[in-house]
Scaffold this active site. Structure first.
Site, PDB file in Angstrom:
ATOM      1  CG  ASN A 161     -48.052  84.719-163.854  1.00 56.81           C
ATOM      2  OD1 ASN A 161     -47.963  85.151-164.995  1.00 56.81           O
ATOM      3  ND2 ASN A 161     -47.135  84.964-162.938  1.00 56.81           N
ATOM      4  CG  ASP A 208     -44.838  82.821-165.187  1.00 52.43           C
ATOM      5  OD1 ASP A 208     -45.901  83.357-165.509  1.00 52.43           O
ATOM      6  OD2 ASP A 208     -43.739  83.407-165.291  1.00 52.43           O
TER       7      ASP A 208
END
Length: 297
Positions: A161, A208
């Site tokens: 990510n 994330d």
């Protein structure tokens, strides 16, 4: 700090990867599972959506015009820019691509797809992959040079990510989401990462996407955490931006002064998503971002 607003209403299954395209004065982002590239012009309000033939993990502007995309089967190039996607609301499936397409690096692996990506200060693309079933260690982080040369930087990633560089380019931050950590590397003279170590740990949700601001602060979107966290350069949590959506995915500064924080969101896997889930959100005057390099290929 202003309250969160909806910049571009959408029902993206997995909105991701907001990127400010300074040359065009627009925000780029993708719907990974919807195979869509979105654009949003905050001045005119104009929005476009372009269909891709494969799941698309990230889109970034190129130095010579056009776009680089991290697709399921590799990295490809659109452009140079000259055609847009269809205006939002028209049939996305029939939208033309943003210029002619060609593969820069194609490496299909059954069961694997592209995820987040970022452009390094040297103009290379650092792109991540992951298994659809999120098998531990099934993904990678690779560096794609402008000529398409590939170097695998990490070969045991689970969900690759957020990636971002400190203002001086001497450190790079990176997230493999299931670890619940943001890690930091030093950047060697060759531009490659060395000396990996933990930078910050997340307890509520999963880190994330990320972005780094002009002061070196690291902003992290928390999947299933309903928030964006800002960490100081020494890893201390100093701001928490609570959001109405459960699954923010990534964030980036944009607008003419790079002061507005844009946040992508997801609806996938939610039985009763918030009405804002899947939309592009914005927090005006949240901070001051860094100008992002364009892909040099």
């Amino acid at each position: 700090m202003s309250a969160v607003e909806v910049a571009a209403p959408a029902h993206a299954a997995l909105g991701e990867g907001p990127t400010w395209d300074a040359r065009a004065g627009r925000l780029l982002w993708v719907d990974i599972l919807g195979s869509r590239i979105h654009t949003y012009d905050p001045v005119s309000g104009r929005r476009t959506v372009t269909a891709t033939e494969q799941h698309v993990g990230a889109v970034k502007p190129r130095v010579g015009g056009g776009l680089v995309v991290n697709l399921r089967d590799g990295v490809g190039l659109y452009g140079p820019a000259g055609s847009e996607g269809s205006p939002e609301g028209e049939a996305a499936a029939s939208a033309p691509a943003a210029g002619p397409f060609r593969w820069l690096h194609r490496e299909p692996v059954p069961g694997r797809r592209a995820n987040d990506a970022a452009v390094a200060p040297d103009g290379s693309l650092w792109c991540g992959t992951m298994r659809y079933d999120e098998t531990p260690g099934g993904g990678t982080l690779s560096r794609i040079a402008p000529d398409g040369t590939v170097r695998v930087l990490l070969d045991d990633v689970s969900v690759s990510n957020g990636t971002g560089w400190s203002p001086d380019g001497r450190r790079v931050y990176y997230i493999d989401s299931p670890t619940r950590r943001v890690d930091v590397f030093d950047v060697g003279d060759d531009g490659l990462p060395v000396a990996r170590r933990p930078f910050a740990t997340v307890e509520n949700g999963f880190p994330d996407g990320l972005t780094v601001d002009a002061e070196g602060g690291v902003w992290v979107a928390l999947w299933d955490g309903g928030a964006v966290h800002r960490y100081t350069p020494d890893g201390a949590l100093d701001r928490v931006l609570e959001l109405p959506v459960r699954r923010p995915t990534a964030c980036a500064f944009g607008g003419a002064g790079l002061t507005d924080l844009y946040i992508t969101t997801a609806r996938t896997g939610l039985s009763a998503p918030h009405p804002m889930s899947g939309s592009l959100l914005v927090v005006p005057d949240a901070g001051k971002g860094l100008a992002q390099p364009e892909f040099a290929g």
